[in-house]
Design an enzyme around this catalytic site. Structure first.
Site, PDB file in Angstrom:
ATOM      1  N   ASP A  13     -16.442 -59.117 -89.455  1.00 45.04           N
ATOM      2  CA  ASP A  13     -16.166 -58.897 -90.735  1.00 45.04           C
ATOM      3  C   ASP A  13     -15.464 -60.300 -91.047  1.00 45.04           C
ATOM      4  O   ASP A  13     -15.150 -61.209 -90.432  1.00 45.04           O
ATOM      5  CB  ASP A  13     -14.862 -57.977 -90.667  1.00 45.04           C
ATOM      6  CG  ASP A  13     -14.035 -57.771 -92.048  1.00 45.04           C
ATOM      7  OD1 ASP A  13     -14.450 -57.780 -93.088  1.00 45.04           O
ATOM      8  OD2 ASP A  13     -12.928 -58.033 -91.760  1.00 45.04           O
ATOM      9  N   LEU A  14     -15.385 -60.754 -92.453  1.00 48.58           N
ATOM     10  CA  LEU A  14     -14.835 -62.024 -92.808  1.00 48.58           C
ATOM     11  C   LEU A  14     -13.585 -61.853 -93.170  1.00 48.58           C
ATOM     12  O   LEU A  14     -12.630 -62.626 -92.496  1.00 48.58           O
ATOM     13  CB  LEU A  14     -15.528 -62.506 -94.254  1.00 48.58           C
ATOM     14  CG  LEU A  14     -15.297 -63.896 -94.555  1.00 48.58           C
ATOM     15  CD1 LEU A  14     -15.558 -64.935 -93.487  1.00 48.58           C
ATOM     16  CD2 LEU A  14     -15.851 -64.202 -95.932  1.00 48.58           C
ATOM     17  N   ARG A  44      -3.736 -57.060-101.689  1.00 46.29           N
ATOM     18  CA  ARG A  44      -5.001 -56.615-100.863  1.00 46.29           C
ATOM     19  C   ARG A  44      -5.037 -55.106-100.880  1.00 46.29           C
ATOM     20  O   ARG A  44      -6.197 -54.866-100.835  1.00 46.29           O
ATOM     21  CB  ARG A  44      -4.617 -56.868 -99.436  1.00 46.29           C
ATOM     22  CG  ARG A  44      -5.313 -56.506 -98.342  1.00 46.29           C
ATOM     23  CD  ARG A  44      -6.769 -57.299 -98.333  1.00 46.29           C
ATOM     24  NE  ARG A  44      -7.318 -57.166 -97.175  1.00 46.29           N
ATOM     25  CZ  ARG A  44      -8.535 -57.086 -96.748  1.00 46.29           C
ATOM     26  NH1 ARG A  44      -9.279 -57.751 -97.938  1.00 46.29           N
ATOM     27  NH2 ARG A  44      -9.247 -57.095 -95.682  1.00 46.29           N
ATOM     28  N   ASN A 122     -17.928 -57.851 -97.593  1.00 44.84           N
ATOM     29  CA  ASN A 122     -17.722 -57.579 -98.849  1.00 44.84           C
ATOM     30  C   ASN A 122     -17.945 -59.003 -99.824  1.00 44.84           C
ATOM     31  O   ASN A 122     -18.131 -58.864-101.024  1.00 44.84           O
ATOM     32  CB  ASN A 122     -16.312 -57.201 -99.453  1.00 44.84           C
ATOM     33  CG  ASN A 122     -16.428 -55.605 -98.995  1.00 44.84           C
ATOM     34  OD1 ASN A 122     -17.177 -54.847 -98.404  1.00 44.84           O
ATOM     35  ND2 ASN A 122     -15.266 -54.993 -98.732  1.00 44.84           N
TER      36      ASN A 122
HETATM   37  C1  LAC Z   1     -14.672 -58.104 -95.927  1.00 44.67           C
HETATM   38  C2  LAC Z   1     -13.552 -57.320 -96.277  1.00 44.67           C
HETATM   39  C3  LAC Z   1     -13.401 -56.010 -95.315  1.00 44.67           C
HETATM   40  O1  LAC Z   1     -14.754 -59.155 -95.498  1.00 44.67           O
HETATM   41  O2  LAC Z   1     -12.356 -57.803 -96.270  1.00 44.67           O
HETATM   42  O3  LAC Z   1     -15.879 -57.386 -95.814  1.00 44.67           O
END
Ligand code: LAC
Length: 240
Positions: A13-14, A44, A122
């Site tokens: 995840d980022l 957030r 995302n």
């Molecule tokens: C992402 C969200 C979860 O980087 O923050 O996919």
């Protein structure tokens, strides 16, 4: 590829995982003195809610837009006013986040052991390459996958399927690392081998019936994916 390893590829995840979210509070504090914590936390929370709502509604727009809309909502909620230029600048704070301590070392250790690495996020396909180039994470990643390809946000299963499609590997041979409990649940429900970087004992997984992830920290991650029985010596042992 790498007989003996738990998986053959690991996706990360980022936001909140490869990139630390701590700087958000400082950016919010600079823009709205005394309200930084409330504004960043609310921002957030609304960002994630809007992403889930838009996915459930089938009304996708990219994460940059979601993030800007969430900032507007959070400012109203917390009672902060800002000039348009300041608000636009603050909305880009997610692009300026820095790499989490220990993350690049882990990525490089996994690749040195023959595993493929990737980011599954995302983050929009416009912003993602900029962020990866600035943080130099692009040097340690084989794949950079944005949800824009499926026009849905996590934890929609079509997002996690991007990892199986990009690698050609079954879900069970792909690791997924996230600090976000709801993301861990979504990835585990899809069938990925999930490691949850739990922030502390108070951090709970959502009760949505997903398989339990492995709980680890950045320092214990390599041992999860590269267990001792994968070393050349042990691999030579019958049944090892
Ligand atoms: C992402 C969200 C979860 O980087 O923050 O996919």
């Amino acid at each position: 590829v790498s007989a003996g390893h738990r998986v053959d590829a690991v996706f990360f995840d980022l936001f909140g995982t490869l990139l630390a979210l701590d700087a958000l509070e400082a950016a919010c504090e600079a823009a709205a003195p005394g309200r930084g914590r409330a504004l960043s936390t609310t921002w957030r929370a609304r960002q994630l809610e809007i992403s889930w709502l838009r996915t459930a509604m089938g009304a996708f727009v990219d994460f940059d837009r979601v993030t800007a809309d969430a900032l507007d909502a959070a400012m109203k909620e917390v009672g902060v006013k800002m000039a348009p230029a300041g608000r636009r600048q603050l909305a880009r704070a997610f692009e300026d986040l820095t790499t989490t301590n220990g993350a690049p070392v882990v990525l490089d250790a996994l690749r040195a052991a023959g595993l493929q690495t990737g980011v599954l996020t995302n983050c929009s396909r416009v912003t993602l390459p900029r962020v990866l180039a600035r943080t130099r994470l692009d040097r340690s990643l084989d794949f950079a996958l944005s949800v824009d390809a499926v026009a849905a946000f996590k934890p929609h299963p079509s997002v996690y399927r991007l990892a199986t499609e990009a690698t050609g590997m079954p879900a069970g041979r792909i690791g997924f690392v996230t600090a976000n409990g709801w993301d861990a649940a979504g990835a585990a429900a899809f069938g990925l081998f999930v490691v949850w970087l739990r922030r502390g004992p108070a951090d709970q997984l959502p009760p949505v019936g997903a398989p339990e992830p492995v709980i680890a920290s950045w320092s214990s991650l390599p041992a999860v994916f590269l267990p001792a029985d994968a070393s050349p010596q042990d691999a030579a042992r019958p049944g090892g």
